[in-house]
Motif scaffolding. Structure first.
Motif, PDB file in Angstrom:
ATOM      1  N   ARG A 147       0.829  -1.221   0.000  1.00  0.00           N
ATOM      2  CA  ARG A 147       0.000   0.000   0.000  1.00  0.00           C
ATOM      3  C   ARG A 147       0.856   1.260   0.000  1.00  0.00           C
ATOM      4  N   ASP A 148       1.951   1.226   0.748  1.00  0.00           N
ATOM      5  CA  ASP A 148       2.832   2.400   0.800  1.00  0.00           C
ATOM      6  C   ASP A 148       3.400   2.702  -0.587  1.00  0.00           C
TER       7      ASP A 148
ATOM      8  N   LEU B  79       0.681   3.972  -3.013  1.00  0.00           N
ATOM      9  CA  LEU B  79       0.320   5.369  -2.788  1.00  0.00           C
ATOM     10  C   LEU B  79       1.402   6.298  -3.334  1.00  0.00           C
TER      11      LEU B  79
ATOM     12  N   LYS C  50       0.739   8.913  -6.496  1.00  0.00           N
ATOM     13  CA  LYS C  50       0.981  10.353  -6.405  1.00  0.00           C
ATOM     14  C   LYS C  50       2.186  10.788  -7.244  1.00  0.00           C
TER      15      LYS C  50
ATOM     16  N   ALA D 126       8.437  11.350  -0.971  1.00  0.00           N
ATOM     17  CA  ALA D 126       7.528  10.576  -0.124  1.00  0.00           C
ATOM     18  C   ALA D 126       7.990  10.555   1.326  1.00  0.00           C
TER      19      ALA D 126
ATOM     20  N   HIS E 192       6.586  13.600   2.832  1.00  0.00           N
ATOM     21  CA  HIS E 192       5.199  13.937   2.503  1.00  0.00           C
ATOM     22  C   HIS E 192       4.267  13.655   3.681  1.00  0.00           C
ATOM     23  N   GLU E 193       3.286  14.550   3.868  1.00  0.00           N
ATOM     24  CA  GLU E 193       2.348  14.427   4.981  1.00  0.00           C
ATOM     25  C   GLU E 193       1.431  13.206   4.858  1.00  0.00           C
ATOM     26  N   ALA E 194       1.323  12.631   3.668  1.00  0.00           N
ATOM     27  CA  ALA E 194       0.452  11.469   3.478  1.00  0.00           C
ATOM     28  C   ALA E 194       1.029  10.207   4.108  1.00  0.00           C
ATOM     29  N   PHE E 195       2.314  10.248   4.487  1.00  0.00           N
ATOM     30  CA  PHE E 195       2.975   9.065   5.022  1.00  0.00           C
ATOM     31  C   PHE E 195       3.388   9.298   6.473  1.00  0.00           C
TER      32      PHE E 195
ATOM     33  N   ARG F 233       6.895   5.657   6.133  1.00  0.00           N
ATOM     34  CA  ARG F 233       8.155   6.244   5.664  1.00  0.00           C
ATOM     35  C   ARG F 233       9.319   5.281   5.883  1.00  0.00           C
TER      36      ARG F 233
END
Length: 248
Positions: A196-197, A200, A204, A211, A214-217, A222
């Motif tokens: 999934r990491d 994603l 993106k 990454a 990035h705030e999504a992780f 990370r």
């Protein structure tokens, strides 16, 4: 002085991770501080071009009738000759046969080598139902060209093996092992975490460097991406600037 290396990713089967592999090579080049020229030639899905951090140039090699545009390939060769640094070319599955035919018929690889460029071809094998198709693509590439080839084993769809034998035990490997510059494995990891990491990150169109900030992780995603990055980087380092003898 470091020799310029041209990495061309070729495979006739679509959806097997070519663009991901091209992005990994490109990122490793920039991580090493080398000037990068990245070219996306896919006329259908320009996935590599979505990575804004890599400043990818687009050059579709097929016209509207899906016929190869030899002049466009000529232009690509000129770009590669003019660039002072390393290059990555992501070629689409639909143009696999025309491009390999062009390379074989025109002597383009020899032209690149004659000016001191090192050429490495990259192809991918996957496990599961598509394995035979990717084996056929790799076999065609090895038979029609004379450049060293890096084989990527993408385990996303399962182990890359036939009847319990690994690729390095296969008849194809044994026949062409003098031409195979290296084997890089994209390990099959837990799909709910690592999978999934990575999905994603690619969705993106982020580089690892982006990454990891990035705030999504979160912290663990990370860390998992960092692990993937380190694993691929370790395997790629010996191949980024291969010895000149490998191209003979």
């Amino acid at each position: 002085m470091t020799q310029d290396t041209i990495h061309i990713v070729l495979q006739g089967k679509g959806g097997v991770g070519k663009s991901l592999i091209a992005s990994l090579i490109a990122q490793s080049i920039t991580d090493n501080g080398r000037p990068l020229l990245a070219i996306d030639t896919d006329p259908v899905n320009q996935t590599l071009a979505r990575y804004q951090a890599l400043n990818v140039c687009t050059l579709p090699l097929l016209d509207r009738e899906r016929q190869v545009n030899s002049r466009a390939i000529d232009d690509m060769i000129e770009w590669l000759l003019a660039h002072d640094g390393d290059s990555v070319v992501d070629n689409g599955a639909t143009s696999f046969i025309p491009v390999t035919g062009y390379l074989a018929e025109t002597g383009a690889l020899a032209v690149l080598r004659d000016v001191g460029k090192q050429v490495l071809l990259h192809s991918v094998l996957v496990g599961g139902q598509a394995m035979e198709d990717t084996l056929a693509g790799l076999s065609a590439l090895l038979a029609s060209t004379d450049a060293p080839v890096v084989v990527w084993l993408n385990e996303f769809f399962g182990p890359v093996e036939r009847e319990g034998r690994s690729f390095t035990e296969s008849s194809l490997y044994l026949k062409y092992r003098a031409r195979i510059a290296g084997v890089v494995t994209l390990q099959r990891r837990n799909s709910e975490t690592y999978g999934r990491d990575l999905a994603l990150m690619t969705e993106k169109a982020l580089t690892f460097e982006q990454a990891l900030k990035h705030e999504a992780f979160g912290t663990m995603p990370r860390h998992r991406l960092w692990q993937i990055r380190e694993d691929v980087s370790r395997q790629l380092q010996p191949l980024l600037n291969p010895p000149q003898a490998a191209a003979a």
